[in-house]
Design an enzyme around this catalytic site. Structure first.
Site, short mmCIF file in Angstrom:
data_model
loop_
_atom_site.label_atom_id
_atom_site.label_comp_id
_atom_site.label_asym_id
_atom_site.label_seq_id
_atom_site.Cartn_x
_atom_site.Cartn_y
_atom_site.Cartn_z
N GLY A 191 7.63 -8.26 -39.05
CA GLY A 191 7.19 -9.49 -38.39
C GLY A 191 8.29 -10.16 -37.60
O GLY A 191 8.04 -10.77 -36.55
N GLU A 227 4.64 9.62 -14.01
CA GLU A 227 3.74 10.62 -13.44
C GLU A 227 4.36 11.29 -12.22
O GLU A 227 4.28 12.52 -12.04
CB GLU A 227 2.40 9.97 -13.07
CG GLU A 227 1.57 9.50 -14.26
CD GLU A 227 2.06 8.19 -14.88
OE1 GLU A 227 1.56 7.84 -15.97
OE2 GLU A 227 2.93 7.52 -14.29
N GLU A 252 11.30 3.22 -9.25
CA GLU A 252 11.95 4.40 -8.65
C GLU A 252 11.21 5.70 -8.99
O GLU A 252 11.81 6.75 -9.23
CB GLU A 252 13.42 4.48 -9.07
CG GLU A 252 14.22 3.33 -8.49
CD GLU A 252 15.71 3.53 -8.58
OE1 GLU A 252 16.17 4.65 -8.32
OE2 GLU A 252 16.40 2.56 -8.89
N THR A 296 14.54 -5.41 -5.26
CA THR A 296 15.59 -5.94 -6.13
C THR A 296 16.79 -6.44 -5.32
O THR A 296 17.23 -5.76 -4.39
CB THR A 296 16.05 -4.86 -7.12
OG1 THR A 296 14.91 -4.38 -7.84
CG2 THR A 296 17.06 -5.40 -8.10
N ASN A 312 0.81 -1.22 0.00
CA ASN A 312 0.00 0.00 0.00
C ASN A 312 0.84 1.27 0.00
O ASN A 312 0.35 2.36 0.31
CB ASN A 312 -0.93 0.01 1.23
CG ASN A 312 -1.96 -1.10 1.17
OD1 ASN A 312 -2.64 -1.27 0.16
ND2 ASN A 312 -2.06 -1.87 2.24
#
Length: 379
Positions: free
Chosen positions: A340, A367, A363, A158, A129
């Protein structure tokens, strides 16, 4: 204003270009398909002194600058983005907060193994959250009798499976209804600390992405990183540096996609002519090359500002935002030029698109980067 790399940076670039071509690229396709973590590659990088590249020599680091770190990240990512993100996170998210905010004793104990390659660096911020809203952290650390008892979970972390310790954020108190979030160094082998590695990802298959579960994990108060209640601010500073790494990764992926498209366009014939002889293909390739060069320049500027000890928050967000978005554009165009064949795994360009997508999310999403930039502009 001098855009030339220093002699040391040129040496790093040549060394890593050769290493990436010879040691990293040959197994990239197999790693993408098998998901095998590139342990052997990082053993070699450790022997080369690259695992602590930008950190002080007294802790086993190389004492190099941020531009050199960006160069290494770009070259590794050009060959294999999974290797690139592993390295970037190891340095910018694992080692950096310890170097920036750790005590001398903490650096000796926890930064040194990262620099020498004995441990991978990892960073515990994101929660189920608490993604873009890092202030939504719910993991708690209760201090009693000189010890923190930590409970909570982290997601999309990571390198954690290969880290002997990591710094993570936790709520250590509340004041006037507001959370006091601190950073705490936690060894990963403690009782109650569980690492789960079973995500099925769109790309970056050979990188290690895990979920962390902490149930009554106990660490001494001395493992507090920096000041109590300053954890969120510390990690936001850490993310600024991490965004330079993501920008460099994006440039590397874009460069690889462009090089394959250029090569293919000179070989593939349609209507009796090579694709590269058609103006529409030439324009595509010209735009790709231009955007890559602009992105690389922005990455280097952000890195240079950081090395000069100047503010670089805006530039780090700009380089991360622009580079990640053009990496997607360039990879998409590379597929289009291949036609293709580009849709088939055999030609590899589809891998660049899958790998690049994470860079618009991790990171700080695109936005969020626009929010950061706007805030820096005084909006």
């Amino acid at each position: 204003m001098n855009f030339d790399l220093t002699q040391e940076q040129q040496m790093v670039k040549k060394l890593m270009r050769d290493f990436s071509n010879e040691e990293v690229a040959p197994g990239a396709v197999d790693r993408d398909r098998s998901g095998k973590f590139p342990v052997e590659i990082f053993q070699k990088l450790s022997e080369m002194g690259m695992m602590g590249l930008p950190f002080p020599e007294k802790y086993g680091g190389g004492g190099a600058d941020t531009i050199s770190f960006a160069i290494v990240t770009e070259e590794l990512s050009r060959a294999c983005a999974s290797t690139g993100i592993t390295y970037s996170a190891h340095i910018s998210l694992g080692g950096a907060p310890l170097n920036l905010f750790g005590t001398k004793e903490q650096k000796q104990k926890y930064l040194t193994p990262i620099c020498t390659g004995e441990s991978f660096g990892a960073f515990g911020l994101t929660e189920p959250n608490a993604g873009s809203d890092a202030g939504g952290t719910e993991t708690s650390a209760v201090l009693s009798n000189g010890q923190y008892t930590i409970n909570g979970s982290k997601v999309y972390i990571t390198n954690a499976s290969y880290a002997k310790h990591l710094a993570l954020t936790a709520v250590t108190g509340r004041e006037d209804g507001k959370k006091e979030i601190s950073a705490i160094i936690v060894p990963t082998d403690l009782k109650g600390f569980k690492i789960i590695d079973n995500y099925e990802k769109m790309g970056l298959h050979a990188s290690n992405t895990t979920e962390l579960l902490l149930e009554d994990v106990v660490v001494p108060e001395e493992n507090l990183l920096g000041e109590s209640g300053k954890g969120l601010q510390q990690f936001l500073v850490t993310l600024d540096g991490g965004r330079i790494g993501i920008g460099a990764m994006a440039v590397g992926i874009a460069q690889a996609a462009y090089e394959r498209a250029l090569k293919y366009s000179k070989e593939r014939k349609q209507f009796g002519k090579t694709l590269s002889s058609f103006q529409i293909t030439q324009f595509k390739l010209a735009d790709m090359a231009m955007k890559i060069e602009l992105a690389r320049t922005m990455v280097y500027k952000a890195a240079w500002l950081k090395d000069q000890g100047r503010m670089f928050t805006k530039e780090a967000s700009m380089c991360k935002l622009y580079a990640s978005e053009i990496a997607m554009e360039v990879a998409d165009e590379a597929i289009q030029i291949h036609g293709g064949y580009g849709y088939m795994r055999e030609y590899e360009v589809e891998r660049y698109l899958r790998d690049a997508k994470l860079l618009e999310i991790g990171e700080g999403t695109s936005e969020v980067q626009r929010m950061v930039i706007a805030r820096q502009l005084g909006c």
